[in-house]
Design a protein around this motif. Structure first.
Motif, short mmCIF file in Angstrom:
data_model
loop_
_atom_site.label_atom_id
_atom_site.label_comp_id
_atom_site.label_asym_id
_atom_site.label_seq_id
_atom_site.Cartn_x
_atom_site.Cartn_y
_atom_site.Cartn_z
N VAL A 95 -19.11 56.71 -48.24
CA VAL A 95 -20.09 57.37 -47.37
C VAL A 95 -20.10 56.72 -45.99
O VAL A 95 -20.08 57.40 -44.97
CB VAL A 95 -21.50 57.35 -48.00
CG1 VAL A 95 -22.56 57.78 -47.00
CG2 VAL A 95 -21.55 58.26 -49.23
N GLY A 96 -20.13 55.39 -45.95
CA GLY A 96 -20.11 54.69 -44.66
C GLY A 96 -18.85 54.97 -43.87
O GLY A 96 -18.90 55.20 -42.66
N LEU A 97 -17.73 54.97 -44.55
CA LEU A 97 -16.45 55.22 -43.88
C LEU A 97 -16.36 56.66 -43.38
O LEU A 97 -15.91 56.90 -42.25
CB LEU A 97 -15.29 54.91 -44.84
CG LEU A 97 -13.90 54.90 -44.22
CD1 LEU A 97 -13.80 53.85 -43.11
CD2 LEU A 97 -12.86 54.62 -45.29
N ILE A 98 -16.79 57.60 -44.18
CA ILE A 98 -16.79 59.00 -43.74
C ILE A 98 -17.69 59.18 -42.53
O ILE A 98 -17.32 59.85 -41.56
CB ILE A 98 -17.20 59.94 -44.90
CG1 ILE A 98 -16.03 60.05 -45.89
CG2 ILE A 98 -17.61 61.32 -44.39
CD1 ILE A 98 -16.38 60.72 -47.19
N GLY A 99 -18.86 58.58 -42.54
CA GLY A 99 -19.74 58.65 -41.38
C GLY A 99 -19.06 58.08 -40.14
O GLY A 99 -19.09 58.69 -39.07
N ALA A 100 -18.44 56.92 -40.27
CA ALA A 100 -17.80 56.27 -39.13
C ALA A 100 -16.59 57.04 -38.62
O ALA A 100 -16.33 57.07 -37.42
CB ALA A 100 -17.40 54.84 -39.50
N LEU A 101 -15.86 57.67 -39.52
CA LEU A 101 -14.67 58.43 -39.11
C LEU A 101 -14.99 59.84 -38.64
O LEU A 101 -14.38 60.35 -37.70
CB LEU A 101 -13.65 58.50 -40.26
CG LEU A 101 -12.91 57.22 -40.59
CD1 LEU A 101 -12.10 57.39 -41.86
CD2 LEU A 101 -12.02 56.78 -39.43
N TYR A 102 -15.96 60.48 -39.28
CA TYR A 102 -16.28 61.87 -38.98
C TYR A 102 -17.32 62.02 -37.87
O TYR A 102 -17.45 63.09 -37.30
CB TYR A 102 -16.82 62.57 -40.23
CG TYR A 102 -15.80 62.98 -41.26
CD1 TYR A 102 -14.57 62.35 -41.38
CD2 TYR A 102 -16.09 63.99 -42.14
CE1 TYR A 102 -13.66 62.73 -42.36
CE2 TYR A 102 -15.20 64.39 -43.12
CZ TYR A 102 -13.98 63.75 -43.22
OH TYR A 102 -13.09 64.15 -44.19
N GLY A 103 -18.09 60.97 -37.62
CA GLY A 103 -19.20 61.07 -36.70
C GLY A 103 -20.48 61.39 -37.46
O GLY A 103 -20.44 61.80 -38.63
N TRP A 104 -21.61 61.17 -36.80
CA TRP A 104 -22.87 61.27 -37.53
C TRP A 104 -23.18 62.67 -38.01
O TRP A 104 -23.71 62.85 -39.10
CB TRP A 104 -24.01 60.68 -36.71
CG TRP A 104 -24.52 61.48 -35.57
CD1 TRP A 104 -24.08 61.45 -34.28
CD2 TRP A 104 -25.60 62.41 -35.60
NE1 TRP A 104 -24.80 62.31 -33.50
CE2 TRP A 104 -25.75 62.91 -34.29
CE3 TRP A 104 -26.45 62.87 -36.59
CZ2 TRP A 104 -26.72 63.85 -33.95
CZ3 TRP A 104 -27.41 63.81 -36.25
CH2 TRP A 104 -27.54 64.28 -34.96
N ARG A 105 -22.83 63.69 -37.25
CA ARG A 105 -23.17 65.06 -37.67
C ARG A 105 -22.30 65.52 -38.84
O ARG A 105 -22.81 65.91 -39.88
CB ARG A 105 -23.00 66.02 -36.49
CG ARG A 105 -24.00 65.86 -35.39
CD ARG A 105 -23.67 66.82 -34.24
NE ARG A 105 -24.53 66.60 -33.10
CZ ARG A 105 -24.20 65.89 -32.04
NH1 ARG A 105 -23.02 65.32 -31.95
NH2 ARG A 105 -25.04 65.75 -31.04
N LEU A 106 -20.99 65.50 -38.63
CA LEU A 106 -20.09 66.00 -39.67
C LEU A 106 -20.07 65.06 -40.88
O LEU A 106 -19.89 65.51 -42.01
CB LEU A 106 -18.67 66.19 -39.11
CG LEU A 106 -17.77 67.10 -39.92
CD1 LEU A 106 -18.39 68.49 -40.10
CD2 LEU A 106 -16.41 67.23 -39.26
N GLY A 107 -20.30 63.77 -40.65
CA GLY A 107 -20.42 62.83 -41.77
C GLY A 107 -21.59 63.21 -42.67
O GLY A 107 -21.47 63.26 -43.90
N ALA A 108 -22.74 63.48 -42.05
CA ALA A 108 -23.92 63.86 -42.83
C ALA A 108 -23.71 65.21 -43.53
O ALA A 108 -24.09 65.38 -44.69
CB ALA A 108 -25.16 63.93 -41.94
N ILE A 109 -23.07 66.15 -42.84
CA ILE A 109 -22.80 67.46 -43.46
C ILE A 109 -21.89 67.29 -44.67
O ILE A 109 -22.09 67.92 -45.71
CB ILE A 109 -22.19 68.42 -42.41
CG1 ILE A 109 -23.25 68.83 -41.40
CG2 ILE A 109 -21.56 69.65 -43.08
CD1 ILE A 109 -22.70 69.55 -40.17
N THR A 110 -20.89 66.42 -44.56
CA THR A 110 -19.97 66.17 -45.66
C THR A 110 -20.71 65.60 -46.86
O THR A 110 -20.52 66.04 -48.01
CB THR A 110 -18.85 65.23 -45.21
OG1 THR A 110 -18.15 65.84 -44.12
CG2 THR A 110 -17.88 64.94 -46.34
#
Length: 191
Positions: free
Chosen positions: A54-69
């Motif tokens: 989750v942390g890595l996805i947030g950092a790689l995707y950005g806060w918006r798309l990370g949260a959506i994912t």
């Protein structure tokens, strides 16, 4: 008004076509499902690689798309798909002892993504590490707060069962995520 546009975005997903963003969400939720299967069963809260992912996805995707994912993955779990810890799904997980951790996952992705977009990323791995530790501590605190509620308000027991055992893992997962971000940054710089 504060500008929330990313100052830095390693994958630049926000500027990609919607179909590529949707594919990133699907891929990210698959990674989360796999990370959920990497588990050391403890009761009532298992040790998994979910927080790392989750942390890595947030950092790689950005806060918006990370949260959506992360929300897409949680919706899959709520719908009964076997994507949560232990390869299970269903609404029962969203009211049980680990529900607080599940509800706090989008916030973890948002914090990690927001900080990464502002320089706490692979270009500055020590800042990335610090940001991930902070995001994980917030996540862990919210999860333990729900666990305390679930345990009838027993904060001490929730701390012993749902917070303290995860601190070493939190540091190790944050270090691994920061190293992964640094590696991604190095690979990206070579292209």
């Amino acid at each position: 008004m504060t500008n929330l546009a990313p100052a830095y975005s390693p994958l630049r997903l926000e500027s990609r076509p919607l179909v590529q963003q949707a594919a990133a969400v699907a891929f990210g939720s698959l990674i989360l499902a796999v990370a959920s299967r990497l588990e050391v069963p403890l009761y009532p809260v298992p040790v998994t690689m979910q927080t790392f992912a989750v942390g890595l996805i947030g950092a790689l995707y950005g806060w918006r798309l990370g949260a959506i994912t992360v929300l897409a993955w949680l919706l899959q779990g709520a719908a009964g798909l076997p994507v949560l810890a232990g390869g299970v799904g269903g609404l029962a997980k969203f009211v049980g002892p680990t529900a607080g951790y599940l509800y706090a996952f989008p916030l973890l992705a948002m914090i990690a993504g927001f900080l990464a977009e502002r320089g706490w990323n692979g270009k500055k791995p020590l800042l990335a590490f610090a940001g991930l530790v902070g995001a994980h501590l917030i996540h862990l605190s919210l999860g333990a707060a729900w666990l305390a509620y679930w345990l009838g308000g027993d904060v001490q027991k929730a701390f012993v069962l749902g917070f303290a055992p995860f601190l070493i893992g939190l540091v190790l997962k944050s270090a691994l995520a920061a190293a992964t971000l640094k590696g991604a940054e190095t690979l990206g710089a070579r292209r």
